[in-house]
Scaffold this active site. Structure first.
Site, PDB file in Angstrom:
ATOM      1  N   HIS A 251      38.384  24.008  44.990  1.00 23.56           N
ATOM      2  CA  HIS A 251      37.284  24.935  45.231  1.00 23.56           C
ATOM      3  C   HIS A 251      36.639  24.577  46.557  1.00 23.56           C
ATOM      4  O   HIS A 251      36.586  23.406  46.942  1.00 23.56           O
ATOM      5  CB  HIS A 251      36.252  24.851  44.094  1.00 23.56           C
ATOM      6  CG  HIS A 251      35.257  25.966  44.104  1.00 23.56           C
ATOM      7  ND1 HIS A 251      34.124  25.932  44.891  1.00 23.56           N
ATOM      8  CD2 HIS A 251      35.224  27.138  43.430  1.00 23.56           C
ATOM      9  CE1 HIS A 251      33.435  27.044  44.698  1.00 23.56           C
ATOM     10  NE2 HIS A 251      34.081  27.793  43.826  1.00 23.56           N
TER      11      HIS A 251
ATOM     12  N   ASP B  99      38.581  29.759  37.469  1.00 22.66           N
ATOM     13  CA  ASP B  99      39.637  30.755  37.276  1.00 22.66           C
ATOM     14  C   ASP B  99      40.789  30.250  36.410  1.00 22.66           C
ATOM     15  O   ASP B  99      41.604  31.050  35.946  1.00 22.66           O
ATOM     16  CB  ASP B  99      40.201  31.192  38.633  1.00 22.66           C
ATOM     17  CG  ASP B  99      39.134  31.793  39.523  1.00 22.66           C
ATOM     18  OD1 ASP B  99      38.464  32.732  39.076  1.00 22.66           O
ATOM     19  OD2 ASP B  99      38.964  31.315  40.660  1.00 22.66           O
TER      20      ASP B  99
END
Length: 436
Positions: free
Chosen positions: A311, A370
């Protein structure tokens, strides 16, 4: 860094070609302080260069705090894990918009207002009929949200008294438009909102009921979707939120601003990543293939990438992913798929292998939000083309809170990034017959 005498500020010193500039250091309530460079271009005749705004704070905000090193995410000071476990989506929406958790009466009034505004104008049905049946639901949703400004011309010239009503309208209508987009894409009749249902139940009802078949909401599914909505409600100044703020800085109407956020969210590097995770897990196919694909991910010459890992902000385990991992197990257990869902088994084994691999440890690549959300959606019966649409439902709360905060900020200016020009210097124009 030196101590300044101006209102007890601290200053950073920047030296450019022998000239010293004192730059105020703005104190954060928690997290990294910020060096104010807003006067550098005027006083030093230089711009600063920061591709992707990786080191630039574009605004002051009291909404969301992230500590990527420690895996912390707070909404208005409340830990995301507490909110996901103890709150519901509309309570979090109230928190985002107003800054405080509601009392019982405030919560009741807020939910009634959201329910009241969940209908959309009947003429919007004609807009849906202009799309071909194969249209992506995000394309339909993008157009439908932008068109709302045609039905609320009073908001083309909005003022401070409109902020609350605008936020409520948007939060209420987005799920209706999302469900309409889905129904149109599969050729089924639209289902109207049912104000006897709560926010999450109502969305599931509009998605899966038909005029001849009622949809009975499973409480485990409802609870899981409620958590997903909360976890996706805001995430500081990400690409879509920054897009909403930039559009809003020009005074554009709020429906147009939210449509720009939806457009940005649609990008595969932003809101579309959970669909990519599902495709990746399908490509891996079985647990036996995991080592091969991990090796491919580590090979810089191989185009394969592990989706759902890493991320831009988090350099530790994404706190949202931790909640969703357990939520995923709860949903699959309820549906009788916990021990026989191949995607979950691959995901769990892939995560376990990656978390022990020095390549991923050194690069601080951990599962993100996700990684498990797509598996949950798929188990719920939500098709992959709707994944980003559901993301937009949740993120609309954050967009509206950020939009409202931006307009209430006395320091707000129209956004105008600068550039480092590397093109031609002045060239003389030649007529076309003189060009070679």
């Amino acid at each position: 860094m030196t101590n300044g005498n101006n209102n007890n500020l601290e200053f950073a010193e920047l030296k450019i070609r022998g000239k010293l500039f004192k730059l105020p250091i703005l104190k954060a309530s928690i997290g990294k302080d910020v060096i104010d460079i807003s006067r550098v271009s005027a006083e030093a005749d230089y711009f600063t260069y920061d591709p992707g705004f990786m080191s630039t704070a574009s605004c002051q905000s009291t909404i969301t705090y992230i500590d990527g090193d420690k895996g912390i995410l707070w909404y208005r000071g409340y830990d995301i894990k507490d909110l996901a476990e103890k709150s519901d989506f509309l309570e979090v929406a109230y928190l985002m918009i107003y800054g405080e958790l509601p009392s019982s009466d405030q919560y009741c009034n807020f939910t009634k207002k959201v329910a009241h505004h969940s209908l959309v104008n009947e003429r919007l049905h004609y807009l849906f009929q202009t799309f071909c049946s194969s249209s992506h639901p995000m394309a339909i949703m993008l157009a439908a949200v932008g068109s709302l400004s045609a039905f609320y011309p009073d908001l083309l010239n909005f003022n401070e008294t409109d902020y609350e009503l605008t936020a409520i309208r948007m939060i209420a209508k987005i799920p209706t438009i999302a469900a309409m987009s889905y129904k149109y894409s599969i050729g089924q009749p639209f289902i109207y909102p049912d104000n006897s249902l709560d926010f999450t139940e109502n969305f599931l009802h509009m998605m899966f009921a038909t005029p001849c078949t009622k949809y009975k909401v499973n409480p485990i599914i409802k609870n899981a979707l409620n958590k997903i909505f909360i976890l996706h409600a805001d995430h500081e100044q990400n690409a879509s939120t920054s897009t909403v703020r930039i559009a809003g800085s020009s005074g554009a109407n709020p429906f147009a601003c939210i449509s720009t956020g939806i457009a940005s969210l649609w990008g595969p590097a932003h809101g579309g990543a959970n669909e990519a995770v599902i495709n990746m897990l399908k490509e891996i196919g079985s647990s036996e293939n995991i080592p091969k694909y991990v090796a491919k991910a580590k090979d810089k010459n191989d185009p394969f990438r592990l989706m759902g890992f890493g991320h831009r902000v988090y350099k530790s385990y994404d706190p949202r992913a931790a909640v969703l991992k357990e939520t995923c197990k709860e949903v699959l257990n309820e549906l009788g798929q916990l021990d026989n869902n191949p995607l979950l088994q691959i995901a769990i084994e892939l995560e376990a292998l990656a978390l022990k691999d020095e390549y991923f440890i050194e690069r601080k690549l951990y599962p993100n939000v996700d990684f498990y959300s797509g598996i949950i959606y798929k188990a719920m019966g939500i098709p992959s083309q709707m994944f980003t649409v559901l993301f937009a439902i949740a993120r609309t709360v954050g967009w509206m809170a950020q939009w409202k905060e931006m307009h209430e900020d006395p320091e707000q200016k129209i956004s105008r990034p600068r550039q480092l020009y590397t093109g031609y210097v002045h060239r003389e124009y030649k007529c076309i017959v003189e060009r070679k």
